[in-house]
Design a protein around this motif. Structure first.
Motif, short mmCIF file in Angstrom:
data_model
loop_
_atom_site.label_atom_id
_atom_site.label_comp_id
_atom_site.label_asym_id
_atom_site.label_seq_id
_atom_site.Cartn_x
_atom_site.Cartn_y
_atom_site.Cartn_z
N GLN A 59 -10.56 5.27 15.12
CA GLN A 59 -10.95 4.50 13.95
C GLN A 59 -10.79 5.31 12.67
OE1 GLN A 59 -14.93 3.07 14.61
NE2 GLN A 59 -14.25 1.38 15.91
N GLU A 60 -10.98 6.64 12.76
CA GLU A 60 -10.86 7.46 11.57
C GLU A 60 -9.46 7.40 10.98
OE1 GLU A 60 -12.23 8.38 14.36
OE2 GLU A 60 -14.34 8.76 13.84
N ILE A 61 -8.46 7.54 11.86
CA ILE A 61 -7.09 7.52 11.34
C ILE A 61 -6.70 6.14 10.84
CG2 ILE A 61 -5.84 6.99 13.48
CD1 ILE A 61 -3.84 9.19 12.65
N GLU A 62 -7.25 5.08 11.42
CA GLU A 62 -6.98 3.74 10.91
C GLU A 62 -7.58 3.55 9.53
OE1 GLU A 62 -8.25 0.79 13.65
OE2 GLU A 62 -6.83 1.38 15.23
N ILE A 63 -8.77 4.13 9.32
CA ILE A 63 -9.38 4.06 7.99
C ILE A 63 -8.51 4.81 6.97
CG2 ILE A 63 -11.36 4.80 6.61
CD1 ILE A 63 -13.09 4.32 9.09
N ILE A 64 -8.00 5.97 7.37
CA ILE A 64 -7.17 6.78 6.45
C ILE A 64 -5.92 6.03 6.06
CG2 ILE A 64 -5.76 8.86 6.30
CD1 ILE A 64 -7.88 10.27 8.02
N TRP A 65 -5.18 5.46 7.04
CA TRP A 65 -3.92 4.81 6.68
C TRP A 65 -4.13 3.41 6.09
CZ3 TRP A 65 -2.31 5.42 12.38
CH2 TRP A 65 -2.69 4.33 13.16
N THR A 66 -5.38 2.97 5.96
CA THR A 66 -5.68 1.75 5.21
C THR A 66 -6.13 2.08 3.78
OG1 THR A 66 -6.35 0.60 7.23
CG2 THR A 66 -7.09 -0.34 5.14
N ILE A 72 -2.97 4.77 -3.46
CA ILE A 72 -1.64 4.98 -4.04
C ILE A 72 -1.24 3.80 -4.90
CG2 ILE A 72 0.80 5.21 -3.47
CD1 ILE A 72 -0.06 6.81 -1.00
N LEU A 73 -1.51 2.58 -4.43
CA LEU A 73 -1.18 1.38 -5.22
C LEU A 73 -1.94 1.36 -6.54
CD1 LEU A 73 -1.02 -1.37 -2.45
CD2 LEU A 73 0.88 -0.37 -3.72
N ILE A 74 -3.19 1.80 -6.51
CA ILE A 74 -3.98 1.86 -7.75
C ILE A 74 -3.38 2.88 -8.71
CG2 ILE A 74 -6.22 2.51 -8.71
CD1 ILE A 74 -7.50 1.33 -6.19
N LEU A 75 -2.94 4.03 -8.19
CA LEU A 75 -2.33 5.06 -9.03
C LEU A 75 -1.03 4.59 -9.67
CD1 LEU A 75 -2.89 8.26 -6.84
CD2 LEU A 75 -4.13 7.57 -8.90
N ILE A 76 -0.37 3.65 -9.03
CA ILE A 76 0.86 3.09 -9.61
C ILE A 76 0.54 1.93 -10.55
CG2 ILE A 76 3.02 1.91 -9.07
CD1 ILE A 76 3.14 3.46 -6.48
N ALA A 77 -0.42 1.10 -10.18
CA ALA A 77 -0.69 -0.13 -10.92
C ALA A 77 -1.31 0.14 -12.29
CB ALA A 77 -1.61 -1.05 -10.11
N LEU A 78 -2.24 1.09 -12.38
CA LEU A 78 -2.94 1.32 -13.64
C LEU A 78 -2.01 1.73 -14.78
CD1 LEU A 78 -6.30 2.96 -12.44
CD2 LEU A 78 -5.87 0.61 -13.17
N PRO A 79 -1.18 2.76 -14.61
CA PRO A 79 -0.24 3.07 -15.71
C PRO A 79 0.78 1.97 -15.95
CG PRO A 79 0.22 4.44 -13.78
CD PRO A 79 -1.08 3.75 -13.52
N SER A 80 1.15 1.23 -14.91
CA SER A 80 2.09 0.13 -15.09
C SER A 80 1.49 -0.96 -15.98
CB SER A 80 2.48 -0.45 -13.73
OG SER A 80 3.30 -1.59 -13.89
N LEU A 81 0.25 -1.33 -15.73
CA LEU A 81 -0.42 -2.35 -16.55
C LEU A 81 -0.59 -1.86 -17.99
CD1 LEU A 81 -3.13 -3.60 -14.04
CD2 LEU A 81 -1.11 -4.85 -14.82
N ARG A 82 -0.88 -0.57 -18.15
CA ARG A 82 -1.02 -0.02 -19.50
C ARG A 82 0.27 -0.18 -20.29
NH1 ARG A 82 0.49 5.01 -21.22
NH2 ARG A 82 -0.45 5.75 -23.17
#
Length: 230
Positions: A59-66, A72-82
């Motif tokens: 379960q730990e590794i499933e949590i990590i890859w979720t 990562i998507l948040i790190l891409i989306a925030l500067p993109s929206l800006r």
């Protein structure tokens, strides 16, 4: 402008384009790290004969890859929206120019002046002067003052066109019956080339856009000269 064998973008000539280049490098580094990790995992799984029963059902590794892809998507989306909001912002433009696409040329109207407008046709190859670029040079350039907010109103007279200048970070569709708006600030003097970026007909590739950024004093002299010639 672009040159042969160029792999990257054109040099930025506006603050928005500089932001776009920074975002491109930011996103590309994330993609590079993900690709490296995935490649390592593939090589490790193919080359090793060992099996870990705690990894196969954990379960730990499933949590990590979720959770990790979400971060990562948040790190891409925030500067993109800006950057999207920056590109839509039009703050007290010094000059407003209306660019209208036709088959197959552009016409420009300087709406802050009375009766200041012209058509811009591609210069035929046989009429080019030494140093001018084939398929990119126009007989009339759109002159703008440097380091000044410029608003561009884009429309079309017949079919879909697109007014695009890569080094300024601009690409706006020209739609018949619709007036689209964009803005830019030329951060340095120079001549910046673009082309229609919409498949608008047989001569689609013969609709160059040439923007020349000059100091404000030269721009005022140019407008005076245009009225004298008229």
């Amino acid at each position: 402008m672009a040159h042969p064998s160029q792999l990257g973008f054109q040099d930025a000539a506006s603050p928005v384009m500089e932001e776009l280049l920074h975002f491109h490098d930011h996103a590309l580094m994330i993609v590079f790290l993900i690709s490296t990790l995935v490649l390592y995992i593939i090589v490790a799984m193919v080359s090793t004969k060992l099996t870990n029963k705690f990894i196969l059902d954990s379960q730990e590794i499933e949590i990590i890859w979720t959770v990790l892809p979400a971060i990562i998507l948040i790190l891409i989306a925030l500067p993109s929206l800006r950057i999207l909001y920056l590109m839509e912002e039009v703050n007290s433009p010094l000059l407003t120019i209306k660019a209208v696409g036709h088959q197959w040329y552009w016409s420009y109207e300087y709406t802050d002046y009375e009766d200041l407008g012209f058509d811009a046709y591609m210069v035929p190859t046989q009429d080019l002067n030494p140093g001018e670029f084939r398929l990119l040079e126009a007989d009339n350039r759109m002159i703008v003052p440097v380091e000044s907010p410029i608003r561009i109103l884009v429309s079309a007279d017949d079919v879909l066109h697109s007014w695009a200048v890569p080094s300024l970070g601009i690409k706006m569709d020209a739609v018949p019956g619709r007036l689209n708006q964009t803005a830019f600030i030329a951060s340095r003097p120079g001549i910046f080339f673009g082309q229609c970026s919409e498949i608008c007909g047989a001569n689609h590739s013969f609709m160059p856009i040439v923007v020349e950024a000059v100091p404000l004093e030269h721009f005022e002299n140019w407008t005076s000269q245009m009225f004298e010639d008229a």
